[in-house]
Design a protein around this motif. Structure first.
Motif, short mmCIF file in Angstrom:
data_model
loop_
_atom_site.label_atom_id
_atom_site.label_comp_id
_atom_site.label_asym_id
_atom_site.label_seq_id
_atom_site.Cartn_x
_atom_site.Cartn_y
_atom_site.Cartn_z
N ALA A 1 0.83 -1.21 0.00
CA ALA A 1 0.00 0.00 0.00
C ALA A 1 0.86 1.25 0.00
O ALA A 1 0.58 2.22 -0.72
N ASP B 1 -3.84 -8.21 -7.92
CA ASP B 1 -4.71 -7.34 -7.14
C ASP B 1 -5.04 -6.07 -7.94
O ASP B 1 -4.12 -5.41 -8.45
N ALA C 1 2.49 2.02 -3.38
CA ALA C 1 1.59 2.50 -4.43
C ALA C 1 0.99 3.86 -4.16
O ALA C 1 0.30 4.40 -5.04
N ASP C 2 1.25 4.45 -2.98
CA ASP C 2 0.49 5.67 -2.63
C ASP C 2 1.05 6.96 -3.24
O ASP C 2 0.46 8.03 -3.10
N ALA D 1 -3.45 -0.83 -10.62
CA ALA D 1 -3.77 0.58 -10.86
C ALA D 1 -2.65 1.51 -10.41
O ALA D 1 -2.68 2.71 -10.72
N ALA D 2 -1.67 0.99 -9.67
CA ALA D 2 -0.58 1.82 -9.16
C ALA D 2 0.36 2.23 -10.29
O ALA D 2 0.65 1.44 -11.19
N GLY E 1 -5.81 -3.10 -7.04
CA GLY E 1 -5.15 -1.92 -6.52
C GLY E 1 -3.71 -1.81 -6.96
O GLY E 1 -3.22 -0.72 -7.29
N TYR E 2 -2.99 -2.94 -6.98
CA TYR E 2 -1.60 -2.92 -7.42
C TYR E 2 -1.52 -2.63 -8.92
O TYR E 2 -0.66 -1.89 -9.38
N ASP F 1 -9.74 1.46 -14.99
CA ASP F 1 -10.82 0.50 -14.72
C ASP F 1 -11.48 0.03 -16.01
O ASP F 1 -11.94 -1.10 -16.09
#
Length: 391
Positions: free
Chosen positions: A133, A258, A136-137, A263-264, A260-261, A203
């Motif tokens: 997390a 994942d 990726a932030d 999209a990083a 979220g990953y 997305d």
């Protein structure tokens, strides 16, 4: 194996090697594409979209299936600083701290922009690894590398920066342009060229991306499982080695399936695309591409991309490597088409490169992730076959 797509006359050996990758070397889903002088001459795909799917759930790999390419991302991301340099907006010989003042801490005040691109910046690892997390932030990574003390005086040695390259390059581009690297790439490179390649997956296209999974250990041509050199395997196994620490800069390892990953925006690892896009990108570095794609690099920038900035013993990979500005160059660690080639492999199998002398651009993506870091047997089989077609 039902292989889809087409090859131009004379490039049949590439198709034969691609088939053999499934039959002998363990590919479950993959694609390969080749351009020559801007014209597409190989465009093949086959297997299943999701490497971990079986039976009725095993949807086929389709023409527009995309896949994460891990460190092959670095070669595409390298276009951003080189284009900024080409446009007079980024000086490769300037200190990084000229653009990013906070970076000069920890003995890094002498680090040049070209040191970052050539894995000479001296910070391949972090004393305090980041969680997925945090990685990726967009904030924790740049802060960590700015605060990190150098492991060697920047510019005096080289060692592959597997994860920290993302934060180094991403923040540098942000400071110069005001935009994230993934956004700049989409607006200035992949969008105008019509390439299905993203650093920061939208997305809207997530449903096209296959799931990856670990492969069986690769085998040699005689069917025996390959083993790394002893010193290499020991470096990866030792928790205190710079090798192990560099690859553990994100800990635990991220799940690259994942959402979220995916999209990083990590320019060193989260690129997602098709083999056609990867090859099309490298074709555009060399010249105009069929279908209206305009060349990205001037002849001077093409020469710069293939210019050796680092060579010899790599403090992280524990083998001899060669790097140009953002690109891994042809050599024992990652054989490409010829000494003129520049590109980048991805840990697990993917590979993209350009060869200016032959006018060749190559892209291979797979969902079947082998333990290889640089010279994957499947990618190398395709390169050897391609070499046999090139005068």
């Amino acid at each position: 194996m039902d292989i889809q797509g087409e090859v131009a006359d004379g490039f049949e050996p590439v198709r034969d090697a691609f088939v053999r990758n499934f039959e002998v070397l363990g590919d479950r889903g993959a694609a390969v594409a080749v351009y020559r002088d801007g014209r597409k001459v190989v465009d093949l795909w086959g297997g299943v979209r999701d490497a971990d799917a079986t039976g009725a759930d095993a949807a086929p790999w389709e023409r527009d299936t995309a896949q994460i390419v891990r460190s092959a991302t670095k070669g595409v991301a390298a276009a951003v600083p080189l284009l900024l340099h080409q446009r007079g907006l980024l000086d490769l010989d300037a200190p990084v701290a000229e653009y990013w003042p906070e970076f000069k801490a920890g003995g890094k005040e002498g680090a040049l922009v070209r040191d970052v691109l050539a894995h000479r910046a001296g910070i391949p690892a972090l004393d305090r690894p980041l969680t997925p997390a945090q990685a990726a932030d967009g904030i924790s990574g740049p802060r960590a590398v700015a605060e990190q003390a150098a492991f060697w005086a920047p510019g005096t040695a080289h060692g592959y920066h597997p994860h920290t390259f993302s934060w180094l390059l991403g923040e540098l581009v942000l400071r110069v342009t005001g935009a994230s690297l993934g956004k700049w790439l989409a607006e200035e490179v992949t969008g105008p060229l019509g390439l299905d390649f993203w650093i920061g997956l939208p997305d809207s296209v997530a449903g096209r991306v296959g799931r990856s999974a670990a492969a069986e250990p690769p085998r040699t041509s005689n069917g025996l499982k390959t083993r790394p050199r002893r010193e290499v395997s020991e470096a990866y196994a030792d928790p205190g080695s710079l090798t192990r620490r560099a690859f553990a800069a994100i800990s635990p390892l991220p799940d690259e399936n994942d959402p979220g990953y995916r999209a990083a925006e990590l320019p060193g690892s989260t690129g997602i695309g098709t083999a056609r896009a990867l090859a099309g990108f490298y074709a555009a570095t060399l010249g105009d591409v069929e279908g209206g794609g305009r060349r990205l690099y001037t002849p001077e920038t093409v020469a710069l991309a293939g210019r050796e900035l680092s060579s010899g013993a790599d403090r992280v990979l524990v083998v001899n490597t060669r790097f140009g500005p953002g690109y891994m160059l042809h050599g024992p660690a990652s054989p490409l088409l010829s000494p003129a080639s520049f590109g980048h492999p991805g840990r697990g199998g993917s590979l993209g490169f350009a060869d200016p002398e032959a006018g060749i651009a190559f892209g291979y993506v797979t969902n079947t992730l082998a333990p290889s870091v640089t010279a994957d047997p499947r990618a190398q089989a395709l390169v050897r076959a391609l070499r046999s077609t090139t005068p």
